[in-house]
Design a protein around this motif. Structure first.
Motif, PDB file in Angstrom:
ATOM      1  N   MET A 139      34.940  82.044  84.029  1.00  0.00           N
ATOM      2  CA  MET A 139      34.258  81.050  83.212  1.00  0.00           C
ATOM      3  C   MET A 139      34.659  81.101  81.737  1.00  0.00           C
ATOM      4  SD  MET A 139      32.673  79.496  85.479  1.00  0.00           S
ATOM      5  CE  MET A 139      31.756  78.376  84.418  1.00  0.00           C
ATOM      6  N   GLY A 140      35.314  82.176  81.322  1.00  0.00           N
ATOM      7  CA  GLY A 140      35.699  82.276  79.919  1.00  0.00           C
ATOM      8  C   GLY A 140      36.854  81.349  79.578  1.00  0.00           C
ATOM      9  N   LEU A 141      36.916  80.922  78.343  1.00  0.00           N
ATOM     10  CA  LEU A 141      37.995  80.057  77.883  1.00  0.00           C
ATOM     11  C   LEU A 141      38.875  80.738  76.839  1.00  0.00           C
ATOM     12  CD1 LEU A 141      36.225  76.581  77.551  1.00  0.00           C
ATOM     13  CD2 LEU A 141      38.036  77.192  79.163  1.00  0.00           C
ATOM     14  N   GLY A 142      38.467  81.902  76.351  1.00  0.00           N
ATOM     15  CA  GLY A 142      39.239  82.539  75.293  1.00  0.00           C
ATOM     16  C   GLY A 142      39.274  81.645  74.068  1.00  0.00           C
ATOM     17  N   SER A 143      40.483  81.356  73.589  1.00  0.00           N
ATOM     18  CA  SER A 143      40.660  80.432  72.469  1.00  0.00           C
ATOM     19  C   SER A 143      41.093  79.053  72.946  1.00  0.00           C
ATOM     20  CB  SER A 143      41.697  80.990  71.483  1.00  0.00           C
ATOM     21  OG  SER A 143      41.255  82.221  70.943  1.00  0.00           O
ATOM     22  N   ALA A 144      41.044  78.819  74.262  1.00  0.00           N
ATOM     23  CA  ALA A 144      41.421  77.519  74.816  1.00  0.00           C
ATOM     24  C   ALA A 144      40.244  76.553  74.718  1.00  0.00           C
ATOM     25  CB  ALA A 144      41.875  77.663  76.271  1.00  0.00           C
ATOM     26  N   THR A 145      40.554  75.255  74.884  1.00  0.00           N
ATOM     27  CA  THR A 145      39.547  74.209  74.781  1.00  0.00           C
ATOM     28  C   THR A 145      39.458  73.451  76.099  1.00  0.00           C
ATOM     29  OG1 THR A 145      40.070  73.933  72.426  1.00  0.00           O
ATOM     30  CG2 THR A 145      38.809  72.174  73.479  1.00  0.00           C
ATOM     31  N   GLN A 146      38.242  73.264  76.597  1.00  0.00           N
ATOM     32  CA  GLN A 146      38.034  72.430  77.790  1.00  0.00           C
ATOM     33  C   GLN A 146      38.148  70.967  77.374  1.00  0.00           C
ATOM     34  OE1 GLN A 146      37.174  73.936  80.964  1.00  0.00           O
ATOM     35  NE2 GLN A 146      37.785  71.922  81.747  1.00  0.00           N
ATOM     36  N   LEU A 147      39.085  70.241  77.993  1.00  0.00           N
ATOM     37  CA  LEU A 147      39.373  68.871  77.586  1.00  0.00           C
ATOM     38  C   LEU A 147      39.131  67.891  78.720  1.00  0.00           C
ATOM     39  CD1 LEU A 147      42.805  69.546  75.818  1.00  0.00           C
ATOM     40  CD2 LEU A 147      40.606  69.201  74.678  1.00  0.00           C
ATOM     41  N   THR A 148      38.687  66.713  78.362  1.00  0.00           N
ATOM     42  CA  THR A 148      38.690  65.588  79.290  1.00  0.00           C
ATOM     43  C   THR A 148      40.019  64.862  79.105  1.00  0.00           C
ATOM     44  OG1 THR A 148      37.738  64.029  77.700  1.00  0.00           O
ATOM     45  CG2 THR A 148      36.189  65.348  79.010  1.00  0.00           C
ATOM     46  N   PRO A 149      40.436  64.038  80.066  1.00  0.00           N
ATOM     47  CA  PRO A 149      41.687  63.287  79.890  1.00  0.00           C
ATOM     48  C   PRO A 149      41.688  62.431  78.627  1.00  0.00           C
ATOM     49  CG  PRO A 149      40.992  63.191  82.174  1.00  0.00           C
ATOM     50  CD  PRO A 149      39.889  63.854  81.416  1.00  0.00           C
ATOM     51  N   LEU A 150      40.537  61.841  78.279  1.00  0.00           N
ATOM     52  CA  LEU A 150      40.453  61.021  77.086  1.00  0.00           C
ATOM     53  C   LEU A 150      40.662  61.854  75.824  1.00  0.00           C
ATOM     54  CD1 LEU A 150      39.914  58.187  75.978  1.00  0.00           C
ATOM     55  CD2 LEU A 150      37.465  58.752  75.910  1.00  0.00           C
ATOM     56  N   GLN A 151      40.079  63.026  75.793  1.00  0.00           N
ATOM     57  CA  GLN A 151      40.262  63.908  74.643  1.00  0.00           C
ATOM     58  C   GLN A 151      41.721  64.351  74.519  1.00  0.00           C
ATOM     59  OE1 GLN A 151      37.304  66.815  75.808  1.00  0.00           O
ATOM     60  NE2 GLN A 151      35.875  66.132  74.220  1.00  0.00           N
ATOM     61  N   LEU A 152      42.342  64.654  75.653  1.00  0.00           N
ATOM     62  CA  LEU A 152      43.737  65.063  75.627  1.00  0.00           C
ATOM     63  C   LEU A 152      44.625  63.932  75.122  1.00  0.00           C
ATOM     64  CD1 LEU A 152      45.973  67.088  76.228  1.00  0.00           C
ATOM     65  CD2 LEU A 152      45.983  66.274  78.600  1.00  0.00           C
ATOM     66  N   GLU A 153      44.398  62.731  75.640  1.00  0.00           N
ATOM     67  CA  GLU A 153      45.172  61.572  75.183  1.00  0.00           C
ATOM     68  C   GLU A 153      45.006  61.369  73.683  1.00  0.00           C
ATOM     69  OE1 GLU A 153      47.260  59.645  76.604  1.00  0.00           O
ATOM     70  OE2 GLU A 153      47.043  59.952  78.745  1.00  0.00           O
ATOM     71  N   SER A 154      43.798  61.539  73.205  1.00  0.00           N
ATOM     72  CA  SER A 154      43.526  61.367  71.782  1.00  0.00           C
ATOM     73  C   SER A 154      44.277  62.405  70.956  1.00  0.00           C
ATOM     74  CB  SER A 154      42.022  61.460  71.519  1.00  0.00           C
ATOM     75  OG  SER A 154      41.738  61.379  70.151  1.00  0.00           O
ATOM     76  N   LEU A 155      44.275  63.652  71.411  1.00  0.00           N
ATOM     77  CA  LEU A 155      44.968  64.709  70.684  1.00  0.00           C
ATOM     78  C   LEU A 155      46.474  64.475  70.662  1.00  0.00           C
ATOM     79  CD1 LEU A 155      43.042  67.847  72.001  1.00  0.00           C
ATOM     80  CD2 LEU A 155      43.079  67.023  69.645  1.00  0.00           C
ATOM     81  N   LEU A 156      47.004  63.965  71.776  1.00  0.00           N
ATOM     82  CA  LEU A 156      48.446  63.777  71.875  1.00  0.00           C
ATOM     83  C   LEU A 156      48.924  62.544  71.120  1.00  0.00           C
ATOM     84  CD1 LEU A 156      49.088  64.704  75.628  1.00  0.00           C
ATOM     85  CD2 LEU A 156      49.356  66.144  73.614  1.00  0.00           C
ATOM     86  N   THR A 157      48.137  61.487  71.131  1.00  0.00           N
ATOM     87  CA  THR A 157      48.567  60.234  70.495  1.00  0.00           C
ATOM     88  C   THR A 157      48.237  60.174  69.012  1.00  0.00           C
ATOM     89  OG1 THR A 157      46.493  59.175  71.189  1.00  0.00           O
ATOM     90  CG2 THR A 157      48.413  58.933  72.642  1.00  0.00           C
ATOM     91  N   GLU A 158      47.075  60.661  68.659  1.00  0.00           N
ATOM     92  CA  GLU A 158      46.655  60.584  67.258  1.00  0.00           C
ATOM     93  C   GLU A 158      47.065  61.805  66.446  1.00  0.00           C
ATOM     94  OE1 GLU A 158      42.487  59.926  67.190  1.00  0.00           O
ATOM     95  OE2 GLU A 158      42.574  58.138  68.465  1.00  0.00           O
ATOM     96  N   GLY A 159      47.533  62.836  67.161  1.00  0.00           N
ATOM     97  CA  GLY A 159      47.929  64.047  66.452  1.00  0.00           C
ATOM     98  C   GLY A 159      46.721  64.901  66.125  1.00  0.00           C
ATOM     99  N   GLY A 160      46.984  66.112  65.729  1.00  0.00           N
ATOM    100  CA  GLY A 160      45.896  67.029  65.391  1.00  0.00           C
ATOM    101  C   GLY A 160      46.405  68.125  64.495  1.00  0.00           C
ATOM    102  N   THR A 161      45.677  69.189  64.462  1.00  0.00           N
ATOM    103  CA  THR A 161      46.064  70.291  63.589  1.00  0.00           C
ATOM    104  C   THR A 161      47.230  71.087  64.158  1.00  0.00           C
ATOM    105  OG1 THR A 161      44.411  71.702  64.659  1.00  0.00           O
ATOM    106  CG2 THR A 161      43.730  70.514  62.673  1.00  0.00           C
ATOM    107  N   SER A 162      47.482  70.992  65.475  1.00  0.00           N
ATOM    108  CA  SER A 162      48.525  71.791  66.114  1.00  0.00           C
ATOM    109  C   SER A 162      49.736  70.931  66.454  1.00  0.00           C
ATOM    110  CB  SER A 162      47.989  72.447  67.396  1.00  0.00           C
ATOM    111  OG  SER A 162      46.952  73.346  67.105  1.00  0.00           O
ATOM    112  N   ARG A 163      50.896  71.515  66.244  1.00  0.00           N
ATOM    113  CA  ARG A 163      52.146  70.840  66.613  1.00  0.00           C
ATOM    114  C   ARG A 163      52.367  70.904  68.118  1.00  0.00           C
ATOM    115  NH1 ARG A 163      58.067  73.202  64.817  1.00  0.00           N
ATOM    116  NH2 ARG A 163      59.358  71.845  66.144  1.00  0.00           N
ATOM    117  N   PHE A 164      51.999  72.044  68.723  1.00  0.00           N
ATOM    118  CA  PHE A 164      52.180  72.244  70.161  1.00  0.00           C
ATOM    119  C   PHE A 164      50.817  72.351  70.852  1.00  0.00           C
ATOM    120  CE2 PHE A 164      56.014  74.013  68.220  1.00  0.00           C
ATOM    121  CZ  PHE A 164      57.023  73.465  69.011  1.00  0.00           C
ATOM    122  N   TRP A 165      50.775  71.844  72.071  1.00  0.00           N
ATOM    123  CA  TRP A 165      49.620  72.026  72.946  1.00  0.00           C
ATOM    124  C   TRP A 165      50.120  72.502  74.305  1.00  0.00           C
ATOM    125  CZ3 TRP A 165      44.347  71.918  72.779  1.00  0.00           C
ATOM    126  CH2 TRP A 165      43.757  71.490  71.585  1.00  0.00           C
TER     127      TRP A 165
END
Length: 272
Positions: A139-165
């Motif tokens: 059940m642990g996530l460490g430093s990872a983030t639980q994402l929905t497909p919409l959240q992932l699409e948003s991070l990939l298309t709009e960009g974020g703080t990280s260059r790599f995911w």
């Protein structure tokens, strides 16, 4: 007179903290009680000892000695296999899954020595447990983030703080994903930084998303699948798009090498 030497603290430093043992023990007991998968297995295995003790007076001395010999052989074989798996298996989830399989096989085998009907009852019990319960995932996530497909699409298309995911596509209904469920969270603790982030998408909840990323949910499926994105573009994945993978192939060392996580960490430290 010389000063008395202060008592050495080496013994205290090297000694195992009993509180740690207590916490581990309580976590194991809590899992057995709270998770139906572990509880039903525990009750089934424990039932053999109850049956064995309550029926021991029915056995002749010769058969009792023969049965005891077989039980001893089964225990030695089980412990040997468990030790081998503990050394070779990287995750506790995989180790528990394999040792439970070994325990079931040995229990059914010993039951066949006692009585065919007892062995049949155990096989039926394990079938019911398999159909109605499931080994819980880590059940642990460490430093990872639980994402929905919409959240992932948003991070990939709009960009974020990280260059790599680096994103793991898994399903909570897949035994392979359960065995490897702690691999990405543990990697994220070591390698997560401002340049690379880690995420998890549960395709069991969003199966329609699989085709969007070229992941097959057929038989056999391609779960878990790990994809590294750079500025919204896929740069690498494991396993390859049209190949099935074995859960035993997915290790922290394998993923670290495949996605060059050491290099990404060094680049971050070097300011690249």
């Amino acid at each position: 007179m010389g000063k008395k030497a202060k008592p050495s603290n080496n013994n205290n430093e090297n000694s195992i903290n009993p509180i740690e043992y207590y916490d581990i023990t309580m976590n194991i007991l809590f899992a057995i009680v709270s998770e139906p998968y572990y509880l039903f297995h525990f009750l089934t295995f424990f039932s053999y000892f109850s049956i064995r003790l309550s029926t021991s007076h029915l056995f002749s001395d010769q058969f009792a000695g023969y049965l005891l010999h077989r039980e001893f052989q089964a225990i030695v074989a089980f412990v040997t296999l468990a030790v081998v798996k503990m050394v070779k298996e990287e995750t506790w989830d995989g180790f528990i899954a394999d040792t439970l399989v070994f325990a079931k096989l040995f229990l059914v085998g010993i039951s066949l020595v006692v009585d065919f009907h007892l062995a049949l009852w155990y096989m039926l019990t394990f079938l019911v447990i398999y159909l109605f319960t499931q080994q819980p995932a880590y059940m642990g996530l460490g430093s990872a983030t639980q994402l929905t497909p919409l959240q992932l699409e948003s991070l990939l298309t709009e960009g974020g703080t990280s260059r790599f995911w680096l994103v793991e596509f898994r399903s909570s209904l897949s035994s392979s994903c359960i065995r490897t469920s702690r691999v990405l969270p543990e990697l994220s603790i070591t390698f997560s930084n401002k340049n690379i982030s880690f995420g998890v998408v549960d395709l069991g909840l969003f199966p329609n998303t699989a085709a969007r990323f070229g992941i097959s949910l057929g038989v056999p499926d391609q779960l878990p699948t790990y994809i590294l994105f750079e500025n919204a573009e896929e740069v690498s994945r494991f396993p390859d798009m049209h190949s099935a993978n074995k859960s035993s192939d997915i290790t922290k060392k394998c993923l670290c090498r495949h996605f060059e996580l050491d290099k990404h960490l060094l680049d971050y430290i070097g300011g690249k």
